[in-house]
Design a protein around this motif. Structure first.
Motif, PDB file in Angstrom:
ATOM      1  N   CYS A  91      -0.211 -38.610 -19.222  1.00  0.00           N
ATOM      2  CA  CYS A  91       0.410 -38.068 -20.443  1.00  0.00           C
ATOM      3  C   CYS A  91       1.098 -39.150 -21.242  1.00  0.00           C
ATOM      4  O   CYS A  91       1.915 -39.890 -20.712  1.00  0.00           O
ATOM      5  CB  CYS A  91       1.454 -37.013 -20.094  1.00  0.00           C
ATOM      6  N   ASP A  92       0.776 -39.203 -22.510  1.00  0.00           N
ATOM      7  CA  ASP A  92       1.530 -39.942 -23.497  1.00  0.00           C
ATOM      8  C   ASP A  92       1.872 -38.935 -24.588  1.00  0.00           C
ATOM      9  O   ASP A  92       1.458 -37.774 -24.514  1.00  0.00           O
ATOM     10  CB  ASP A  92       0.707 -41.103 -24.070  1.00  0.00           C
ATOM     11  N   ALA A  93       2.605 -39.358 -25.588  1.00  0.00           N
ATOM     12  CA  ALA A  93       2.963 -38.447 -26.680  1.00  0.00           C
ATOM     13  C   ALA A  93       2.939 -39.190 -28.003  1.00  0.00           C
ATOM     14  O   ALA A  93       3.172 -40.399 -28.056  1.00  0.00           O
ATOM     15  CB  ALA A  93       4.331 -37.836 -26.433  1.00  0.00           C
ATOM     16  N   VAL A  94       2.640 -38.448 -29.049  1.00  0.00           N
ATOM     17  CA  VAL A  94       2.690 -38.974 -30.408  1.00  0.00           C
ATOM     18  C   VAL A  94       3.723 -38.148 -31.163  1.00  0.00           C
ATOM     19  O   VAL A  94       3.628 -36.922 -31.217  1.00  0.00           O
ATOM     20  CB  VAL A  94       1.314 -38.886 -31.107  1.00  0.00           C
ATOM     21  N   ALA A  95       4.713 -38.827 -31.733  1.00  0.00           N
ATOM     22  CA  ALA A  95       5.755 -38.153 -32.504  1.00  0.00           C
ATOM     23  C   ALA A  95       5.458 -38.295 -33.982  1.00  0.00           C
ATOM     24  O   ALA A  95       5.071 -39.366 -34.451  1.00  0.00           O
ATOM     25  CB  ALA A  95       7.112 -38.769 -32.198  1.00  0.00           C
ATOM     26  N   VAL A  96       5.619 -37.191 -34.699  1.00  0.00           N
ATOM     27  CA  VAL A  96       5.486 -37.209 -36.159  1.00  0.00           C
ATOM     28  C   VAL A  96       6.738 -36.565 -36.742  1.00  0.00           C
ATOM     29  O   VAL A  96       7.373 -35.729 -36.092  1.00  0.00           O
ATOM     30  CB  VAL A  96       4.218 -36.474 -36.644  1.00  0.00           C
TER      31      VAL A  96
ATOM     32  N   MET B 275      -0.066 -30.185 -39.863  1.00  0.00           N
ATOM     33  CA  MET B 275      -1.107 -30.699 -38.979  1.00  0.00           C
ATOM     34  C   MET B 275      -1.774 -29.609 -38.149  1.00  0.00           C
ATOM     35  O   MET B 275      -2.959 -29.711 -37.832  1.00  0.00           O
ATOM     36  CB  MET B 275      -0.532 -31.789 -38.070  1.00  0.00           C
ATOM     37  N   MET B 276      -1.021 -28.591 -37.774  1.00  0.00           N
ATOM     38  CA  MET B 276      -1.551 -27.545 -36.879  1.00  0.00           C
ATOM     39  C   MET B 276      -2.907 -26.991 -37.328  1.00  0.00           C
ATOM     40  O   MET B 276      -3.848 -26.963 -36.542  1.00  0.00           O
ATOM     41  CB  MET B 276      -0.544 -26.418 -36.706  1.00  0.00           C
ATOM     42  N   PRO B 277      -3.065 -26.560 -38.583  1.00  0.00           N
ATOM     43  CA  PRO B 277      -4.351 -25.970 -38.971  1.00  0.00           C
ATOM     44  C   PRO B 277      -5.487 -26.985 -39.112  1.00  0.00           C
ATOM     45  O   PRO B 277      -6.649 -26.595 -39.196  1.00  0.00           O
ATOM     46  CB  PRO B 277      -4.051 -25.295 -40.319  1.00  0.00           C
ATOM     47  N   ARG B 278      -5.182 -28.257 -39.105  1.00  0.00           N
ATOM     48  CA  ARG B 278      -6.191 -29.307 -39.250  1.00  0.00           C
ATOM     49  C   ARG B 278      -6.826 -29.713 -37.916  1.00  0.00           C
ATOM     50  O   ARG B 278      -7.735 -30.522 -37.895  1.00  0.00           O
ATOM     51  CB  ARG B 278      -5.573 -30.547 -39.897  1.00  0.00           C
ATOM     52  N   LEU B 279      -6.309 -29.170 -36.829  1.00  0.00           N
ATOM     53  CA  LEU B 279      -6.769 -29.600 -35.500  1.00  0.00           C
ATOM     54  C   LEU B 279      -7.676 -28.560 -34.859  1.00  0.00           C
ATOM     55  O   LEU B 279      -7.385 -27.364 -34.900  1.00  0.00           O
ATOM     56  CB  LEU B 279      -5.548 -29.861 -34.607  1.00  0.00           C
ATOM     57  N   PRO B 280      -8.767 -29.021 -34.221  1.00  0.00           N
ATOM     58  CA  PRO B 280      -9.669 -28.077 -33.552  1.00  0.00           C
ATOM     59  C   PRO B 280      -9.068 -27.475 -32.283  1.00  0.00           C
ATOM     60  O   PRO B 280      -9.431 -26.384 -31.871  1.00  0.00           O
ATOM     61  CB  PRO B 280     -10.894 -28.929 -33.211  1.00  0.00           C
ATOM     62  N   ARG B 281      -8.151 -28.199 -31.656  1.00  0.00           N
ATOM     63  CA  ARG B 281      -7.459 -27.723 -30.457  1.00  0.00           C
ATOM     64  C   ARG B 281      -6.054 -28.299 -30.482  1.00  0.00           C
ATOM     65  O   ARG B 281      -5.870 -29.490 -30.724  1.00  0.00           O
ATOM     66  CB  ARG B 281      -8.162 -28.176 -29.180  1.00  0.00           C
ATOM     67  N   VAL B 282      -5.085 -27.454 -30.265  1.00  0.00           N
ATOM     68  CA  VAL B 282      -3.693 -27.913 -30.224  1.00  0.00           C
ATOM     69  C   VAL B 282      -3.210 -27.767 -28.790  1.00  0.00           C
ATOM     70  O   VAL B 282      -3.237 -26.687 -28.216  1.00  0.00           O
ATOM     71  CB  VAL B 282      -2.807 -27.091 -31.189  1.00  0.00           C
ATOM     72  N   GLY B 283      -2.785 -28.881 -28.224  1.00  0.00           N
ATOM     73  CA  GLY B 283      -2.240 -28.869 -26.874  1.00  0.00           C
ATOM     74  C   GLY B 283      -0.762 -28.544 -26.914  1.00  0.00           C
ATOM     75  O   GLY B 283      -0.273 -27.880 -27.828  1.00  0.00           O
ATOM     76  N   CYS B 284      -0.038 -29.045 -25.930  1.00  0.00           N
ATOM     77  CA  CYS B 284       1.406 -28.818 -25.897  1.00  0.00           C
ATOM     78  C   CYS B 284       2.073 -29.590 -27.024  1.00  0.00           C
ATOM     79  O   CYS B 284       1.790 -30.770 -27.243  1.00  0.00           O
ATOM     80  CB  CYS B 284       1.984 -29.272 -24.558  1.00  0.00           C
TER      81      CYS B 284
ATOM     82  N   SER C 150      -3.986 -43.350 -25.252  1.00  0.00           N
ATOM     83  CA  SER C 150      -4.582 -42.945 -26.532  1.00  0.00           C
ATOM     84  C   SER C 150      -4.197 -43.903 -27.657  1.00  0.00           C
ATOM     85  O   SER C 150      -4.609 -43.718 -28.793  1.00  0.00           O
ATOM     86  CB  SER C 150      -4.155 -41.519 -26.896  1.00  0.00           C
ATOM     87  N   ASP C 151      -3.444 -44.925 -27.329  1.00  0.00           N
ATOM     88  CA  ASP C 151      -3.118 -45.962 -28.305  1.00  0.00           C
ATOM     89  C   ASP C 151      -3.984 -47.200 -28.121  1.00  0.00           C
ATOM     90  O   ASP C 151      -3.868 -48.157 -28.881  1.00  0.00           O
ATOM     91  CB  ASP C 151      -1.644 -46.355 -28.208  1.00  0.00           C
ATOM     92  N   TYR C 152      -4.882 -47.168 -27.156  1.00  0.00           N
ATOM     93  CA  TYR C 152      -5.727 -48.328 -26.887  1.00  0.00           C
ATOM     94  C   TYR C 152      -6.634 -48.592 -28.092  1.00  0.00           C
ATOM     95  O   TYR C 152      -7.396 -47.716 -28.504  1.00  0.00           O
ATOM     96  CB  TYR C 152      -6.563 -48.111 -25.620  1.00  0.00           C
TER      97      TYR C 152
ATOM     98  N   THR D 241      -3.711 -32.448 -26.830  1.00  0.00           N
ATOM     99  CA  THR D 241      -4.307 -32.358 -28.154  1.00  0.00           C
ATOM    100  C   THR D 241      -5.277 -33.526 -28.211  1.00  0.00           C
ATOM    101  O   THR D 241      -4.902 -34.656 -27.860  1.00  0.00           O
ATOM    102  CB  THR D 241      -3.236 -32.515 -29.265  1.00  0.00           C
ATOM    103  N   PRO D 242      -6.531 -33.310 -28.627  1.00  0.00           N
ATOM    104  CA  PRO D 242      -7.468 -34.440 -28.711  1.00  0.00           C
ATOM    105  C   PRO D 242      -6.918 -35.519 -29.655  1.00  0.00           C
ATOM    106  O   PRO D 242      -6.542 -35.219 -30.793  1.00  0.00           O
ATOM    107  CB  PRO D 242      -8.743 -33.808 -29.270  1.00  0.00           C
ATOM    108  N   PRO D 243      -6.847 -36.770 -29.187  1.00  0.00           N
ATOM    109  CA  PRO D 243      -6.179 -37.803 -29.980  1.00  0.00           C
ATOM    110  C   PRO D 243      -6.897 -38.187 -31.267  1.00  0.00           C
ATOM    111  O   PRO D 243      -6.235 -38.479 -32.263  1.00  0.00           O
ATOM    112  CB  PRO D 243      -6.075 -38.991 -29.022  1.00  0.00           C
ATOM    113  N   ILE D 244      -8.212 -38.199 -31.297  1.00  0.00           N
ATOM    114  CA  ILE D 244      -8.908 -38.623 -32.517  1.00  0.00           C
ATOM    115  C   ILE D 244      -8.694 -37.619 -33.654  1.00  0.00           C
ATOM    116  O   ILE D 244      -8.334 -38.025 -34.762  1.00  0.00           O
ATOM    117  CB  ILE D 244     -10.399 -38.903 -32.254  1.00  0.00           C
TER     118      ILE D 244
END
Length: 146
Positions: free
Chosen positions: A45-50, A58-67, A83-85, A121-124
């Motif tokens: 697990c990593d996290a991306v903060a916005v 962003m929610m409606p723009r994503l095909p799958r929303v994780g935690c 996911s930052d690689y 949440t898929p990172p791409i």
């Protein structure tokens, strides 16, 4: 390809340099985002903060929303480790290795839990949605300078 260190004369690979960077932790009280009971994180697990103002956009723009977690200023999206690689997340996003939230008085609260047992949440798609909202060109679409 490696980077030679001046003092030791040995080469370090990109993975080593990333690991060293991640070892530099900000001061304060770091808090780890906990994966909810009944979920597994087989890819780490990593996290991306916005900023919080971007979260609902962003929610409606994503095909799958994780935690997704939130505090007063940020929404935190759980993504698989590394996911930052080779990916530069656009400002004002912050990437948190290990899903560690730095300098938090308390851990952000869970505001979205997906169906199923994986928290990601898929990172791409997350990266592309963030690029779109920040008017940033994705890394792979930028011109390469010689």
């Amino acid at each position: 390809m490696g980077v030679s260190t001046a003092s030791a004369g040995r080469a370090m690979c990109l993975d080593t340099l990333i690991g060293l960077q991640r070892g530099l932790r900000p001061s304060g009280t770091p808090r780890r985002l906990a994966v909810p009971d009944g979920m597994t994180a087989p890819l780490g697990c990593d996290a991306v903060a916005v900023p919080a103002r971007f979260g609902p956009l962003m929610m409606p723009r994503l095909p799958r929303v994780g935690c997704v977690y939130s505090d007063e200023t940020h929404w935190w999206w759980i993504v698989p480790s590394d996911s930052d690689y080779a990916l530069e997340w656009p400002a004002p996003a912050r990437y948190a290795a290990g899903a560690v939230v730095p300098d938090a008085p308390r851990a952000p609260g869970l505001i979205h839990r997906p169906d199923g047992t994986v928290p990601y949440t898929p990172p791409i798609p997350l990266y592309l949605a963030l690029c779109r909202l920040t008017n940033t060109t994705p890394n792979w679409s930028r011109p390469v300078n010689a």
